[in-house]
Design a protein around this motif. Sequence first.
Motif, short mmCIF file in Angstrom:
data_model
loop_
_atom_site.label_atom_id
_atom_site.label_comp_id
_atom_site.label_asym_id
_atom_site.label_seq_id
_atom_site.Cartn_x
_atom_site.Cartn_y
_atom_site.Cartn_z
N SER A 184 -60.45 -10.33 -5.45
CA SER A 184 -59.45 -10.75 -4.31
C SER A 184 -58.18 -10.38 -4.73
O SER A 184 -57.31 -10.14 -3.94
N ALA A 185 -57.93 -10.66 -5.99
CA ALA A 185 -56.65 -10.31 -6.56
C ALA A 185 -56.12 -8.76 -6.61
O ALA A 185 -54.98 -8.55 -6.60
N LEU A 186 -57.04 -8.09 -6.84
CA LEU A 186 -57.00 -6.64 -6.76
C LEU A 186 -57.73 -5.68 -6.13
O LEU A 186 -58.84 -5.20 -6.40
N PRO A 187 -57.55 -5.85 -4.80
CA PRO A 187 -58.63 -5.08 -3.89
C PRO A 187 -58.71 -3.49 -4.09
O PRO A 187 -59.49 -2.89 -3.59
N ILE A 213 -65.44 -3.38 -20.77
CA ILE A 213 -64.44 -3.62 -19.35
C ILE A 213 -64.35 -2.23 -18.76
O ILE A 213 -63.85 -1.36 -19.60
N PHE A 214 -64.56 -2.14 -17.51
CA PHE A 214 -64.47 -0.98 -16.78
C PHE A 214 -63.55 -1.49 -15.45
O PHE A 214 -64.15 -1.92 -14.72
N VAL A 215 -62.26 -0.68 -15.26
CA VAL A 215 -61.73 -0.78 -13.89
C VAL A 215 -61.78 0.51 -13.16
O VAL A 215 -61.47 1.60 -14.10
N THR A 216 -62.33 0.54 -12.25
CA THR A 216 -62.67 1.59 -11.32
C THR A 216 -62.01 1.28 -10.17
O THR A 216 -61.47 0.44 -9.51
N THR A 217 -61.97 2.59 -9.31
CA THR A 217 -61.26 2.59 -7.94
C THR A 217 -62.67 2.10 -6.90
O THR A 217 -63.60 2.21 -7.59
N PRO A 218 -62.35 2.00 -5.89
CA PRO A 218 -63.36 1.51 -4.89
C PRO A 218 -64.48 2.54 -4.71
O PRO A 218 -65.51 2.23 -4.69
N GLU A 219 -64.00 4.01 -5.03
CA GLU A 219 -65.09 5.14 -5.13
C GLU A 219 -65.65 5.04 -6.17
O GLU A 219 -66.49 5.72 -6.36
N GLY A 220 -65.47 4.44 -7.37
CA GLY A 220 -66.16 4.51 -8.58
C GLY A 220 -65.44 5.17 -9.52
O GLY A 220 -66.01 5.50 -10.90
N ASP A 221 -64.26 6.06 -9.37
CA ASP A 221 -63.42 6.77 -10.46
C ASP A 221 -63.07 5.88 -11.55
O ASP A 221 -62.26 4.85 -10.87
N GLU A 222 -63.00 6.00 -12.68
CA GLU A 222 -62.47 5.34 -13.62
C GLU A 222 -61.20 5.24 -13.71
O GLU A 222 -60.50 6.40 -13.71
N ILE A 223 -60.39 3.99 -13.67
CA ILE A 223 -58.82 3.92 -13.76
C ILE A 223 -58.57 3.82 -15.40
O ILE A 223 -57.86 4.25 -16.02
N VAL A 224 -59.38 2.78 -16.23
CA VAL A 224 -59.24 2.38 -17.17
C VAL A 224 -60.44 1.78 -17.90
O VAL A 224 -61.03 1.18 -16.97
#
Length: 194
Positions: free
Chosen positions: A69-72, A98-109
Motif C-alpha cells: 500500500s505504501a509502494l504501489p 528481498i526482491f523489489v520488482t515492478t508490477p510486471e515482474g521486472d527486477e528493480i533491486v
Amino acid sequence: MRDPSPSSPPAPDGEGPPRRRSRRRAGIVSAVVLVLLAALATGAAVYFTGRPIPAPLWVQTRIEARIASALPQARVDFGAMEFVVDEGWRPRVRLQDIFVTTPEGDEIVSFNEFKASLSMRSLLRGMAQPRAISLSGVVANLRRGADGRVSLSAGAGIAPPEREAATLPQLIGQIDEVLAAPRYPPSAQSSCAR
C-alpha cells in the motif's frame, strides 16, 4: 458465656473456622501461581535473548500488505523474517532474500539481507521506528556509455539507471548527497507510526 455446641468439634490449634482456612489456602495458591508465572517469564526472557525468533506467516503477510500500500509502483517479496531481542532489550528485525520488482515482474533491486534495529521506546508507544538500518548483498550495476557517461542502477534487472553523471566523481558526489540528506522528513515519521 457461650457453650460450644456438641455437634462441632473444636478446631485444632492454629486453624480457625473453615472460612479462614479456605482464604489462607487461596492466598497461598495465588502466591505460588504468581511466583511460577514470574519464573516462567524470566526464563523465557533469558532463553530468547539473542536468539532469532521466526515471524509467523500472518505477520509477514501483514507487512507485505503494508509495503504494497505504501509502494504501489513496486512489489516487495522476502524469504524469511526473524525477530531478535539483543542484550539490553534492543529489538531487531532481519529479512532475508528481498526482491523489489515492478508490477510486471521486472527486477528493480535485490539484496540478501535487511537488518533494522528498532527503538524500544517507540515500540512501547505502538510505533516501529528504526534506529539503524543495514543492507547486505545489494546488487548494483555501474555502466559506462559510448559517450563516456557513467550510470548506476540497482539490481540485475532491466530497471532504468538510478543515477547518471558525466564522470565517476560526479556520480559519487550525487550518491553522497543522497546519503547526507536528512534521515526522516517530518511527513515520513508520521507515516511510520501507523
